[in-house]
Design a protein around this motif. Structure first.
Motif, PDB file in Angstrom:
ATOM      1  N   LEU B 329       0.850  -1.200   0.000  1.00 35.69           N
ATOM      2  CA  LEU B 329       0.000   0.000   0.000  1.00 35.69           C
ATOM      3  C   LEU B 329       0.884   1.248   0.000  1.00 35.69           C
ATOM      4  N   GLY B 330       1.871   1.280   0.876  1.00 36.06           N
ATOM      5  CA  GLY B 330       2.779   2.426   0.957  1.00 36.06           C
ATOM      6  C   GLY B 330       3.599   2.565  -0.310  1.00 36.06           C
ATOM      7  N   PHE B 331       4.084   1.412  -0.824  1.00 32.41           N
ATOM      8  CA  PHE B 331       4.917   1.436  -2.026  1.00 32.41           C
ATOM      9  C   PHE B 331       4.135   2.010  -3.214  1.00 32.41           C
ATOM     10  N   LEU B 332       2.862   1.625  -3.325  1.00 34.00           N
ATOM     11  CA  LEU B 332       2.038   2.126  -4.437  1.00 34.00           C
ATOM     12  C   LEU B 332       1.862   3.638  -4.358  1.00 34.00           C
ATOM     13  N   THR B 373      -8.252   1.577  -5.785  1.00 37.99           N
ATOM     14  CA  THR B 373      -7.603   0.323  -6.169  1.00 37.99           C
ATOM     15  C   THR B 373      -6.520  -0.050  -5.153  1.00 37.99           C
ATOM     16  N   SER B 374      -5.728   0.948  -4.752  1.00 41.91           N
ATOM     17  CA  SER B 374      -4.637   0.630  -3.813  1.00 41.91           C
ATOM     18  C   SER B 374      -5.180   0.207  -2.452  1.00 41.91           C
ATOM     19  N   LEU B 375      -6.392   0.641  -2.136  1.00 40.03           N
ATOM     20  CA  LEU B 375      -6.969   0.284  -0.829  1.00 40.03           C
ATOM     21  C   LEU B 375      -7.283  -1.204  -0.691  1.00 40.03           C
ATOM     22  N   VAL B 376      -7.277  -1.918  -1.819  1.00 35.89           N
ATOM     23  CA  VAL B 376      -7.469  -3.379  -1.728  1.00 35.89           C
ATOM     24  C   VAL B 376      -6.395  -3.953  -0.798  1.00 35.89           C
ATOM     25  N   PHE B 377      -5.200  -3.356  -0.860  1.00 36.20           N
ATOM     26  CA  PHE B 377      -4.105  -3.832   0.009  1.00 36.20           C
ATOM     27  C   PHE B 377      -4.280  -3.373   1.457  1.00 36.20           C
TER      28      PHE B 377
END
Lengths: 310, 476
Positions: B329-332, B373-377
């Motif tokens: 999540l952070g990396f994205l 989308t990133s919140l899936v993680f």
């Protein structure tokens, strides 16, 4: 600060008056219900000889009117689909509190899952909310941490749930039509309903039992004993091999003075897939067969062991 | 104690009046005692832990200015802070696997089971921030322990922030406060609005989002698309609802907290988004990790900034919890910000040809979709579940049964109204200011209308409050 406090107090008083208007919502939400069984209970209108308690398997598989017609003993089905043993205990407690205790209570247990975590059963709070006009009901909800008890005393709103505001008259759907006797047999099923027979003895995981469920089960039995109710624990047919280890555990928990009825596992009716709605519920024709078996057992029990005063 | 419960609200409102009845010199002590009592409702052991934690940081902070021990004490302080965080939150991800490899039969999770580390991620960052400030000479050490304890434990923000800065919070405690009815009323309005966001909107969305993640394999694809689009709103209404409640109470006590949200869905890029969403956390990592790391490795030139960017955002992800999902999540987020920075000139050249309205809204929509989308993680319990979620999306089949639910439709209407207000506030501020000044004007008709609206809002909140759902950020 004084002026502000007075303004706040005035607002609080106005809100408390506004709150009292919602007694109308509480009243109408009870009126709108199609399933009146719990309200009959609270009003002391369920004075029967035989009562059936359990979840959906009890409501689908046992036809109370058939028992009444055959045995001559008044019978009522108080099984709620999707309910767990804590809810069954609540029903039994409510029954004896407001009504004459029945001569016989049949507790229909779900093979293997009765005392375990089960996603499909719960304490049916949704059945209690429409009846929050009764103090007994909102107190029960408070005790279950659903609402702050203190605030419920003076705030009508604190007893209500959002679904109370749907005061349109509810109607039964084909899947949840309740007969006058309280039973809910099913005579149809969707074409795409598919399930498989589960064969072989499954070990019963005693260690995974939920303490609150075990406690509720014991409490239910205690209530029956205290009120001289003859309790029959019924193991209904499922589309699977009957779990003997589960039955053993139930017998062990129940102690003395409890009767047990296990469906006729040799009867081919219970092996035939078309006689099932799904893996845990019989179709109406098979339910009639099963109820017939149960009647034979009850007649035998009444003749030999239980004395019923008419 | 659940901060959306009627007990908490009632006790807090009564406390506000007691607070102003006290003489000024006793008010901080009163707030500190209240905060301790609040923590004790979770666990007495946690309270003792917070007291010990505060005491250690307080003494280290006091001694840091002494040049003889400065470096040693500062390093010790940071190590203590990070170690306790590691022991309380990251044992399963760090220490336990090492012990397993070495065949050592020790389970450190027992520490977190005893202490119940509620709010630990938040107050640790506050503790570290304070030590860095004192070490860099940005502020003088706090001499009053009661003030410092309140900085760590202030109850409206103890559970889920916003993460405060000591040089912002502590000076406010030295100012004499007089009773201001307007300010308290504004605080109450914020609390009401926060409760509405949390109880009426977030709690209803919680069923849909959490339900889908609890059973991704059996969720149909249309529902997963709905979850993908709804989860930013769920997180926003849940967290900003909590923040509004915290702000409201703090304001009523005459304390201003650092802002945490500034209409994030009006952002046209991820870079802007993180200046508007969970600001207190993103700015903490910006100031104390990104800036410090960039400065430290400044000889590397641009590479230092890039390294600092990825380091700060990966740590930001890990702050949320031990797991690869949070790291990703952070990396994205870092990747998006890096992309935006490195392609800025090109994008400006292309998009400047578009009409303003279209450019702005394209930016907002893409930002929203990327974040969603990133919140899936963020929500997926593990990395496999996250990839299962993505794998199921293209199949496009199923039945959006939730749309038929009347409560869900009502919640969507509430969301629409609130977002519409945010758009008006952001894009048409003149109109919004007119509405606001009319709303707050003190003629009798307005007051009756205002009180009627408050009554209705409180009614809806109490009725919806039967679905108690934990705040998402409570777990951190």
């Amino acid at each position: 600060m004084g002026k502000f406090a007075i303004k706040l107090l005035l607002f609080a008083v106005i809100f408390l008056i506004f709150d009292k208007l919602f007694i109308i919502v509480a009243h109408f939400s009870a009126e709108a219900e199609a399933n009146k069984r719990l309200e009959y209970l609270v009003n002391g209108e369920v004075n029967k000889d035989i009562i059936i308690i359990g979840s959906s398997s009890g409501s689908r598989d046992i036809i109370a009117s058939q028992i009444e017609e055959t045995t001559g003993l008044s019978t009522y089905n108080l099984c709620y689909p999707g309910s767990n043993v804590e809810f069954h205990e609540f029903i039994m407690r409510t029954l004896v509190k407001f009504n004459e205790p029945p001569e016989i209570a049949m507790l229909v247990v779900d093979d293997n899952t009765e005392l375990l975590h089960n996603e499909t059963t719960n304490f049916r709070k949704d059945r209690l909310y429409p009846l929050v006009k009764y103090p007994y009901i909102w107190r029960e909800l408070s005790q279950r941490d659903e609402r702050d008890k203190l605030f419920s005393h003076f705030l009508i709103l604190n007893r209500l749930n959002k679904y109370n505001f749907d005061i349109r008259k509810k109607r039964f759907t084909p899947i949840d039509t309740i007969q006058d006797c309280g039973s809910m047999p099913i005579s149809w099923k969707p074409e795409d309903m598919d399930f498989e027979y589960v064969s072989g003895e499954r070990p019963y995981p005693v260690g995974e039992e939920l303490p609150e469920k075990v406690e509720a089960y014991k409490k239910l039995i205690e209530t029956c004993k205290t009120n001289n109710i003859n309790l029959v624990v019924v193991f209904p047919p499922f589309y699977q091999t009957h779990s003997e280890s589960f039955e053993k555990r139930i017998r062990q928990l129940s102690g003395d003075g409890v009767y047990y009825y296990l469906y006729n596992t040799e009867n081919p009716v219970y092996r035939y897939k078309d006689n099932y709605f799904d893996e845990s519920h019989l179709m109406q024709n098979a339910a009639i067969e099963f109820t017939g078996e149960l009647i034979t057992y009850l007649n035998d029990l009444i003749e030999n062991e239980i004395k019923i005063d008419n | 104690m659940d901060i959306t419960s009627l007990y908490f609200i009632s006790f807090s409102v009564i406390s506000i009046f007691i607070y102003y009845l006290l003489r000024n010199e006793y008010r901080v002590l009163f707030l500190t005692l209240l905060s301790c009592a609040f923590i004790a409702t979770y666990s007495y052991i946690l309270l003792i832990y917070v007291l010990a934690y505060s005491l250690i940081n307080y003494f280290i902070g006091l001694k840091i200015p002494d040049p003889r021990f400065k470096k040693l004490l500062f390093t010790t302080g940071i190590v203590i802070n990070l170690t306790q965080l590691l022991l309380l939150k990251y044992v399963t991800f760090t220490i336990n696997p090492v012990f397993e490899l070495l065949n050592i039969d020790l389970d450190f999770t027992v520490i977190s089971r005893i202490i119940i580390p509620v709010g630990v991620s938040f107050f640790t960052l506050q503790g570290i921030g304070y030590l860095i400030n004192v070490n860099l000479g940005w502020e003088k050490p706090e001499k009053n322990f009661i003030h410092f304890l309140l900085y760590i434990s202030f109850f409206p923000r103890f559970l889920s922030g916003p993460i405060d800065r000591s040089n912002h919070f502590l000076p406010q405690l030295r100012i004499n406060k007089t009773f201001d009815g307007e300010e308290i009323a504004a605080g109450f309005r914020l609390i009401l609005f926060g409760l509405f966001k949390k109880v009426v909107i977030a709690n209803q969305l919680a069923h849909i989002v959490n339900g889908a993640y609890a059973n991704i394999d059996n969720s149909d694809e249309y529902s997963l698309w709905a979850v993908l689009l709804l989860q930013p709103l769920y997180l926003y209404f849940d967290f900003s609802g909590y923040t509004d409640i915290a702000f409201g109470f703090a304001r009523a006590f005459g304390i201003e907290l650092r802002p945490n949200f500034k209409r994030p869905f009006m952002s046209e890029s991820m870079t802007e988004f993180w200046k508007r969403f969970h600001i207190s956390l993103s700015s903490w990592f910006h100031d104390y990790v990104f800036i410090r790391t960039s400065y430290r490795y400044r000889k590397w030139g641009m590479k230092a900034s890039n390294f600092a960017l990825f380091l700060a955002w990966v740590l930001f992800g890990i702050w949320h919890g031990a797991g690869w999902t949070f790291m990703l999540l952070g990396f994205l987020q870092a990747l998006a910000i890096y992309y935006e920075f490195s392609t800025k000139k090109l994008r400006v050249r292309i998009f400047s040809k578009l009409p303003d309205f279209l450019r702005v809204w394209l930016g907002r929509i893409f930002t929203y979709l990327f974040y969603g989308t990133s919140l899936v993680f963020f929500f997926a319990p593990d990395i496999n579940s996250a990839f299962t979620f993505f794998a199921k999306l293209p199949l496009l089949s199923g039945d959006l049964s939730m749309v038929k639910d009347e409560i869900f439709q009502l919640v969507l209407i509430f969301i629409f109204i609130i977002l519409l207000f945010e758009i008006i506030k952001h894009d048409f501020s003149n109109i919004f200011n007119k509405i606001e000044s009319y709303w707050l004007s003190n003629n009798n008709i307005n007051r009756i209308f205002r009180w009627a609206v408050y009554c209705i809002l409180i009614t809806i909140i109490i009725v919806f409050n039967s679905d108690v759902q934990q705040f998402i950020y409570f777990q951190f």
